[in-house]
Design a protein around this motif. Structure first.
Motif, PDB file in Angstrom:
ATOM      1  N   ALA A  35       0.828  -1.206   0.000  1.00  0.00           N
ATOM      2  CA  ALA A  35       0.000   0.000   0.000  1.00  0.00           C
ATOM      3  C   ALA A  35       0.863   1.257   0.000  1.00  0.00           C
ATOM      4  O   ALA A  35       0.549   2.238  -0.688  1.00  0.00           O
ATOM      5  N   LYS A  36       1.953   1.238   0.734  1.00  0.00           N
ATOM      6  CA  LYS A  36       2.823   2.407   0.774  1.00  0.00           C
ATOM      7  C   LYS A  36       3.422   2.685  -0.602  1.00  0.00           C
ATOM      8  O   LYS A  36       3.487   3.834  -1.057  1.00  0.00           O
ATOM      9  N   ARG A  37       3.879   1.633  -1.281  1.00  0.00           N
ATOM     10  CA  ARG A  37       4.421   1.837  -2.621  1.00  0.00           C
ATOM     11  C   ARG A  37       3.352   2.335  -3.582  1.00  0.00           C
ATOM     12  O   ARG A  37       3.646   3.024  -4.566  1.00  0.00           O
ATOM     13  N   ILE A  42      -1.056   3.452   5.437  1.00  0.00           N
ATOM     14  CA  ILE A  42      -2.093   2.919   6.317  1.00  0.00           C
ATOM     15  C   ILE A  42      -1.748   3.297   7.755  1.00  0.00           C
ATOM     16  O   ILE A  42      -0.580   3.202   8.164  1.00  0.00           O
ATOM     17  N   PRO A  43      -2.716   3.763   8.553  1.00  0.00           N
ATOM     18  CA  PRO A  43      -2.425   4.102   9.955  1.00  0.00           C
ATOM     19  C   PRO A  43      -1.721   2.953  10.665  1.00  0.00           C
ATOM     20  O   PRO A  43      -2.064   1.777  10.470  1.00  0.00           O
ATOM     21  N   HIS A  44      -0.744   3.291  11.482  1.00  0.00           N
ATOM     22  CA  HIS A  44       0.022   2.261  12.188  1.00  0.00           C
ATOM     23  C   HIS A  44       0.627   2.876  13.436  1.00  0.00           C
ATOM     24  O   HIS A  44       0.962   4.062  13.462  1.00  0.00           O
ATOM     25  N   LEU A  45       0.781   2.070  14.473  1.00  0.00           N
ATOM     26  CA  LEU A  45       1.362   2.528  15.733  1.00  0.00           C
ATOM     27  C   LEU A  45       2.477   1.608  16.215  1.00  0.00           C
ATOM     28  O   LEU A  45       3.550   2.058  16.582  1.00  0.00           O
ATOM     29  N   CYS A  46       2.226   0.302  16.219  1.00  0.00           N
ATOM     30  CA  CYS A  46       3.227  -0.624  16.743  1.00  0.00           C
ATOM     31  C   CYS A  46       4.222  -1.054  15.683  1.00  0.00           C
ATOM     32  O   CYS A  46       5.168  -1.776  15.977  1.00  0.00           O
ATOM     33  N   SER A  55       7.477  -6.772  12.256  1.00  0.00           N
ATOM     34  CA  SER A  55       6.079  -6.446  12.520  1.00  0.00           C
ATOM     35  C   SER A  55       5.605  -7.206  13.742  1.00  0.00           C
ATOM     36  O   SER A  55       5.999  -8.351  13.975  1.00  0.00           O
ATOM     37  N   ASP A  56       4.743  -6.566  14.525  1.00  0.00           N
ATOM     38  CA  ASP A  56       4.229  -7.200  15.734  1.00  0.00           C
ATOM     39  C   ASP A  56       2.713  -7.382  15.671  1.00  0.00           C
ATOM     40  O   ASP A  56       2.182  -8.360  16.180  1.00  0.00           O
ATOM     41  N   GLY A  57       2.009  -6.424  15.097  1.00  0.00           N
ATOM     42  CA  GLY A  57       0.570  -6.563  14.891  1.00  0.00           C
ATOM     43  C   GLY A  57      -0.270  -6.460  16.137  1.00  0.00           C
ATOM     44  O   GLY A  57      -1.389  -6.964  16.163  1.00  0.00           O
ATOM     45  N   ASN A  58       0.246  -5.794  17.189  1.00  0.00           N
ATOM     46  CA  ASN A  58      -0.532  -5.784  18.436  1.00  0.00           C
ATOM     47  C   ASN A  58      -1.443  -4.579  18.577  1.00  0.00           C
ATOM     48  O   ASN A  58      -2.371  -4.606  19.380  1.00  0.00           O
ATOM     49  N   CYS A  59      -1.207  -3.507  17.811  1.00  0.00           N
ATOM     50  CA  CYS A  59      -2.025  -2.306  18.031  1.00  0.00           C
ATOM     51  C   CYS A  59      -3.344  -2.352  17.261  1.00  0.00           C
ATOM     52  O   CYS A  59      -4.300  -1.676  17.632  1.00  0.00           O
ATOM     53  N   ARG A  60      -3.388  -3.099  16.164  1.00  0.00           N
ATOM     54  CA  ARG A  60      -4.607  -3.300  15.348  1.00  0.00           C
ATOM     55  C   ARG A  60      -5.105  -1.997  14.728  1.00  0.00           C
ATOM     56  O   ARG A  60      -6.280  -1.854  14.421  1.00  0.00           O
ATOM     57  N   ALA A  61      -4.209  -1.039  14.507  1.00  0.00           N
ATOM     58  CA  ALA A  61      -4.606   0.213  13.866  1.00  0.00           C
ATOM     59  C   ALA A  61      -4.479   0.154  12.353  1.00  0.00           C
ATOM     60  O   ALA A  61      -4.898   1.085  11.666  1.00  0.00           O
ATOM     61  N   CYS A  62      -3.897  -0.917  11.820  1.00  0.00           N
ATOM     62  CA  CYS A  62      -3.624  -0.984  10.380  1.00  0.00           C
ATOM     63  C   CYS A  62      -4.483  -2.042   9.687  1.00  0.00           C
ATOM     64  O   CYS A  62      -4.091  -2.581   8.649  1.00  0.00           O
ATOM     65  N   LYS A  87      -9.159  -4.384   0.499  1.00  0.00           N
ATOM     66  CA  LYS A  87      -9.787  -3.081   0.643  1.00  0.00           C
ATOM     67  C   LYS A  87      -9.193  -2.391   1.864  1.00  0.00           C
ATOM     68  O   LYS A  87      -9.227  -2.933   2.960  1.00  0.00           O
ATOM     69  N   SER A  88      -8.663  -1.210   1.647  1.00  0.00           N
ATOM     70  CA  SER A  88      -8.090  -0.438   2.735  1.00  0.00           C
ATOM     71  C   SER A  88      -8.829   0.884   2.872  1.00  0.00           C
ATOM     72  O   SER A  88      -9.703   1.040   3.721  1.00  0.00           O
ATOM     73  N   ALA A  89      -8.522   1.837   2.000  1.00  0.00           N
ATOM     74  CA  ALA A  89      -9.181   3.141   2.056  1.00  0.00           C
ATOM     75  C   ALA A  89     -10.659   3.063   1.694  1.00  0.00           C
ATOM     76  O   ALA A  89     -11.440   3.931   2.090  1.00  0.00           O
ATOM     77  N   THR A  90     -11.046   2.012   0.968  1.00  0.00           N
ATOM     78  CA  THR A  90     -12.440   1.888   0.527  1.00  0.00           C
ATOM     79  C   THR A  90     -13.273   0.975   1.422  1.00  0.00           C
ATOM     80  O   THR A  90     -14.434   0.708   1.112  1.00  0.00           O
TER      81      THR A  90
END
Length: 468
Positions: A35-37, A42-46, A55-62, A87-90
């Motif tokens: 998605a970045k390329r 995409i929103p992300h924190l952890c 990657s850890d995947g614990n914040c669930r913001a992405c 589907k991300s933004a949509t």
């Protein structure tokens, strides 16, 4: 045969669908990277998009939605695969999920203006999701307003401890405010997996979980080596450079006026870094003219001009005093020798550019002033013993002195002592100066003195004491 990542990508490209458009992905890439390329962050924190971080995947913001799957997937963990329809933004489901996660975290954060970093990555992600913090707090009670969880297995910190209430200013270079911590574990991974120091950990479980240093010691009393990788990784400002925090514990990582990319000046490794610089007039007590007994302070403006960078203009309200520029903090840059990482000197050893005793032009000892230790000498006012000179005069004087010694005592009267701050190329040039220019074999390097212990350890562990 080992295949490089570039070669692997060139042979394993495939397509998937992202928000209705076909995009190219490569083996091993995550959906977040794809998605970045494609132009979407995409929103992300952890998750930290930097070398060495898994990657850890614990914040669930992405979270993203994948066609045919019942649950949402963490894009920082989920690897791309041929034919996926993402589907991300949509995705309305992904949007609601992301906003829900962020709202729960916002409810427990300090007010933005009172937070340790009002311009943190966390608040940038909240802005990206258009989170209204005021509305969230009206709907969701903050941590202080909720009934404290019953935890039987954790003893309370003694109120007399300097970090008893989650605010820890015991470290000279870093400030800790666990009120802003979201327990994303980025600092743990930064310390343990990226830097290999293993000072930071996550103690306890459930509602009692918290970040600790060693055995829940104050940060300043822990075994922290002050590399600052945790500060650079923290998304909320729970860990911040002490230079950015005021007496009320507030800070702003965007307080700098400009950024200057550079190379760390301390040793020859060549770590790349970025200085965050604040332009300001010199305080009255630091304004120094060029009269007798005074030498003008350096300021980053002059340093920048000598390095070919754009120097800030004189401050209009500073009168005849030059405008000053102060380094607020430093971040590592993704160079081949450091991959964003720095040691304590590169990260926090930047107070010397504005030190009142720093010289900005060559000085020559005044005639009649003998060499030797003078207890009355003040480095801040060197013109009592020295006079200012041009580089040409100073270099000519030094060269003439070396030639005079060689003529009087022969080549053995001269020797050279190299510095670890030099690169390999500079070290080679220096020894060539001594061997060919001086005609002397008396050339040594500070490694034999200041790194004697590490050389001995290298010999014992790997059988070689070689260093760069």
């Amino acid at each position: 045969m080992t295949v490089s990542k570039a070669e692997q990508r060139s042979t394993t490209g495939f397509t998937l669908t992202l928000d209705g458009a076909e995009v190219t992905a490569y083996a091993g890439e995550t959906l977040w990277q794809v998605a970045k390329r494609a132009g979407e962050t995409i929103p992300h924190l952890c998750f930290k998009d930097a070398p060495g971080y898994r990657s850890d995947g614990n914040c669930r913001a992405c979270m993203v939605e994948i066609e045919g799957e019942r649950v949402l997937a963490a894009s920082c963990l989920r690897e791309a695969a041929p034919g996926l329809v993402v589907k991300s933004a949509t995705s309305e489901r992904a949007r609601v999920s992301r906003e829900g996660v962020m709202e729960l975290l916002v409810a427990d954060q300090p007010e933005r203006d009172a937070s340790p970093d009002r311009s943190s990555h966390f608040w940038a992600m909240a802005d990206q999701l258009a989170i209204d913090a005021t509305a969230v707090r009206e709907r969701l009670p903050a941590r202080a307003e909720r009934e404290a969880p019953t935890v039987h297995h954790v003893a309370e910190r003694a109120a007399s401890l300097p970090h008893a209430h989650g605010h820890d200013a015991t470290h000279s270079a870093m400030n800790v405010n666990l009120d802003a911590c979201i327990e994303c574990n980025l600092c743990v991974r930064a310390c343990r997996e990226v830097q290999g120091n293993d000072v930071i950990g996550l103690a306890h479980r459930g509602a009692a979980a918290k970040i600790v240093f060693d055995f829940d010691d104050p940060m300043g009393d822990s075994t922290c080596v002050a590399c600052g990788e945790c500060v650079q990784a923290c998304p909320t400002g729970a860990l911040m450079p002490a230079t950015l925090i005021d007496e009320q514990g507030r800070g702003d990582s965007r307080a700098a006026d400009r950024r200057v990319d550079s190379v760390c000046p301390f040793c020859g490794v060549g770590c790349q870094l970025t200085y965050y610089v604040k332009d300001e007039p010199l305080p009255a007590e630091e304004r120094r003219g060029q009269g007798e007994g005074e030498v003008r302070g350096p300021g980053m403006a002059e340093v920048a001009s000598r390095e070919g960078l754009v120097a800030p203009p004189r401050s209009p309200d500073a009168g005849s005093a030059p405008a000053s520029a102060r380094i607020l903090f430093v971040e590592g840059r993704n160079g081949p020798s450091n991959e964003n990482r720095l040691c304590v000197k590169g990260r926090f050893g930047f107070d010397y550019p504005n030190h009142p005793s720093r010289l900005t032009r060559p000085l020559i000892r005044r005639s009649g002033v003998p060499k030797g230790l003078d207890p009355a000498f003040d480095p801040a006012t060197p013109l009592t013993h020295f006079r200012e000179a041009s580089w040409e005069e100073a270099l000519d004087l030094a060269a003439d002195g070396l030639k005079a010694i060689k003529a009087a005592q022969g080549p053995d009267g001269l020797a050279g002592f190299g510095s670890a701050k030099c690169s390999n190329e500079e070290a080679w040039l220096f020894q060539k100066l001594v061997r060919v220019g001086f005609g002397s074999n008396h050339v040594d390097h500070c490694t034999r003195l200041c790194h004697a212990s590490s050389v001995a350890a290298l010999m014992e562990c790997i059988g070689s004491g070689a260093v760069t």
